[in-house]
Design a protein around this motif. Structure first.
Motif, PDB file in Angstrom:
ATOM      1  N   UNK A   1       0.821  -1.212   0.000  1.00 52.93           N
ATOM      2  CA  UNK A   1       0.000   0.000   0.000  1.00 52.93           C
ATOM      3  C   UNK A   1       0.855   1.262   0.000  1.00 52.93           C
ATOM      4  N   UNK A   2       1.990   1.230   0.674  1.00 52.54           N
ATOM      5  CA  UNK A   2       2.895   2.387   0.662  1.00 52.54           C
ATOM      6  C   UNK A   2       3.411   2.623  -0.756  1.00 52.54           C
ATOM      7  N   UNK A   3       3.798   1.542  -1.424  1.00 56.39           N
ATOM      8  CA  UNK A   3       4.234   1.668  -2.822  1.00 56.39           C
ATOM      9  C   UNK A   3       3.098   2.224  -3.669  1.00 56.39           C
ATOM     10  N   UNK A   4       1.883   1.799  -3.324  1.00 56.62           N
ATOM     11  CA  UNK A   4       0.712   2.239  -4.077  1.00 56.62           C
ATOM     12  C   UNK A   4       0.368   3.704  -3.916  1.00 56.62           C
ATOM     13  N   UNK A   5       0.981   4.366  -2.956  1.00 57.42           N
ATOM     14  CA  UNK A   5       0.747   5.808  -2.814  1.00 57.42           C
ATOM     15  C   UNK A   5       1.307   6.585  -3.999  1.00 57.42           C
ATOM     16  N   UNK A   6       2.335   6.019  -4.639  1.00 55.08           N
ATOM     17  CA  UNK A   6       2.966   6.735  -5.760  1.00 55.08           C
ATOM     18  C   UNK A   6       2.893   5.974  -7.076  1.00 55.08           C
ATOM     19  N   UNK A   7       2.637   4.660  -7.017  1.00 64.50           N
ATOM     20  CA  UNK A   7       2.585   3.859  -8.235  1.00 64.50           C
ATOM     21  C   UNK A   7       1.215   3.196  -8.369  1.00 64.50           C
ATOM     22  N   UNK A   8       0.751   2.965  -9.601  1.00 64.04           N
ATOM     23  CA  UNK A   8      -0.570   2.343  -9.819  1.00 64.04           C
ATOM     24  C   UNK A   8      -0.515   0.829  -9.603  1.00 64.04           C
ATOM     25  N   UNK A   9      -0.571   0.405  -8.359  1.00 68.51           N
ATOM     26  CA  UNK A   9      -0.398  -1.013  -8.030  1.00 68.51           C
ATOM     27  C   UNK A   9      -1.718  -1.727  -7.764  1.00 68.51           C
ATOM     28  N   UNK A  10      -2.817  -0.996  -7.744  1.00 66.78           N
ATOM     29  CA  UNK A  10      -4.113  -1.621  -7.493  1.00 66.78           C
ATOM     30  C   UNK A  10      -4.721  -2.127  -8.798  1.00 66.78           C
ATOM     31  N   UNK A  11      -5.630  -3.088  -8.664  1.00 64.69           N
ATOM     32  CA  UNK A  11      -6.318  -3.613  -9.836  1.00 64.69           C
ATOM     33  C   UNK A  11      -6.966  -2.478 -10.616  1.00 64.69           C
ATOM     34  N   UNK A  12      -6.839  -2.543 -11.933  1.00 66.77           N
ATOM     35  CA  UNK A  12      -7.379  -1.486 -12.770  1.00 66.77           C
ATOM     36  C   UNK A  12      -6.400  -0.357 -13.004  1.00 66.77           C
TER      37      UNK A  12
ATOM     38  N   UNK B   1      -4.041   6.312  -3.457  1.00 71.99           N
ATOM     39  CA  UNK B   1      -4.642   7.631  -3.215  1.00 71.99           C
ATOM     40  C   UNK B   1      -5.926   7.796  -4.015  1.00 71.99           C
ATOM     41  N   UNK B   2      -5.923   7.369  -5.277  1.00 72.65           N
ATOM     42  CA  UNK B   2      -7.137   7.495  -6.092  1.00 72.65           C
ATOM     43  C   UNK B   2      -8.248   6.596  -5.558  1.00 72.65           C
ATOM     44  N   UNK B   3      -7.881   5.430  -5.008  1.00 68.55           N
ATOM     45  CA  UNK B   3      -8.878   4.498  -4.489  1.00 68.55           C
ATOM     46  C   UNK B   3      -9.495   4.988  -3.187  1.00 68.55           C
ATOM     47  N   UNK B   4      -8.761   5.808  -2.449  1.00 71.81           N
ATOM     48  CA  UNK B   4      -9.267   6.281  -1.157  1.00 71.81           C
ATOM     49  C   UNK B   4     -10.518   7.138  -1.300  1.00 71.81           C
TER      50      UNK B   4
ATOM     51  N   UNK C   1     -12.616   2.041  -1.081  1.00 70.41           N
ATOM     52  CA  UNK C   1     -11.794   2.486   0.055  1.00 70.41           C
ATOM     53  C   UNK C   1     -11.864   1.506   1.220  1.00 70.41           C
ATOM     54  N   UNK C   2     -13.041   0.961   1.479  1.00 67.95           N
ATOM     55  CA  UNK C   2     -13.172   0.024   2.593  1.00 67.95           C
ATOM     56  C   UNK C   2     -12.377  -1.248   2.375  1.00 67.95           C
ATOM     57  N   UNK C   3     -12.310  -1.685   1.128  1.00 68.94           N
ATOM     58  CA  UNK C   3     -11.559  -2.902   0.827  1.00 68.94           C
ATOM     59  C   UNK C   3     -10.064  -2.689   1.051  1.00 68.94           C
ATOM     60  N   UNK C   4      -9.591  -1.473   0.789  1.00 69.51           N
ATOM     61  CA  UNK C   4      -8.173  -1.168   1.016  1.00 69.51           C
ATOM     62  C   UNK C   4      -7.832  -1.346   2.497  1.00 69.51           C
TER      63      UNK C   4
END
Length: 199
Positions: A64-75, A80-83, A88-91
């Motif tokens: 999740x920390x990596x995901x703050x700057x890189x698009x690591x989530x599905x899709x 940050x965009x998912x929040x 958001x709840x799934x995160x």
């Protein structure tokens, strides 16, 4: 904990964080609430089953920390965009579910195959329910819908998520059969700490 064990823990967490990221490429849109079917949630449960509560939690936290700057989530989204969206709840549930899965799975004793299967199934089931519970709360807040609608939105995911968890349990059992020290080492450390307190 020895320096070697610390380095192993870092390596395990890094490997699983990378594995979770790799599975971001699998995402199937479903339903009307904007929540896709993904494989990441199952791999996160796998992290807990294989690594235990602490290391599983840390591997997801690193992801999740990596995901703050890189698009690591599905899709191809960042954390940050998912929040600000319906997921958001799934995160939040990702973090908690890895801990829950590891906490329960690591109650199994090494070498007790039947016992491991029972604990791992329970661990995966409760970890998945944790993701659903957090997801429902997130949907209610972000989408401003009622409990019934948010809970009903989970129905399309029940069968695929159950099948994914079955696969993850099988994989985790295989990993622990090949590397029994994964279960053994934390148990030994806990026993040692208990003996130290007694003396």
């Amino acid at each position: 904990m020895s320096q070697r064990n610390k380095l192993l823990d870092v390596a395990y967490c890094a490997v699983f964080a990378a594995l979770i990221i790799v599975f971001a490429f699998v995402s199937i849109p479903v339903g009307a609430l904007g929540v896709p079917i993904v494989l990441q949630n199952a791999v996160i449960i796998l992290a807990g089953l294989v690594l235990g509560a602490r290391r599983g939690f840390l591997s997801v936290a690193l992801f999740l920390v990596i995901g703050l700057v890189l698009p690591v989530l599905a899709g191809g989204r960042t954390v940050i965009s998912a929040l600000g969206g319906p997921t958001v709840g799934y995160i939040v549930g990702y973090l908690i579910s890895a801990f829950v899965a590891g906490l329960i799975a690591y109650r199994a004793r090494p070498g007790r195959r039947g016992e491991q299967i029972g604990w791992f199934i329970l661990a995966a089931a409760l970890a998945l329910l944790t993701q659903y519970a957090c997801g429902i709360v997130g949907l209610m807040i972000s989408s401003r819908i009622g409990l019934a609608a948010a809970a009903g939105g989970q129905i399309p995911f029940l069968l695929p998520d159950t099948l994914k968890c079955v696969v993850m349990v099988i994989v985790a059992l295989g990993v622990h059969a090949a590397f029994p020290d994964l279960l053994r080492r934390p148990n030994r450390a806990r026993d040692t700490d208990a003996r130290d307190r007694v003396h």
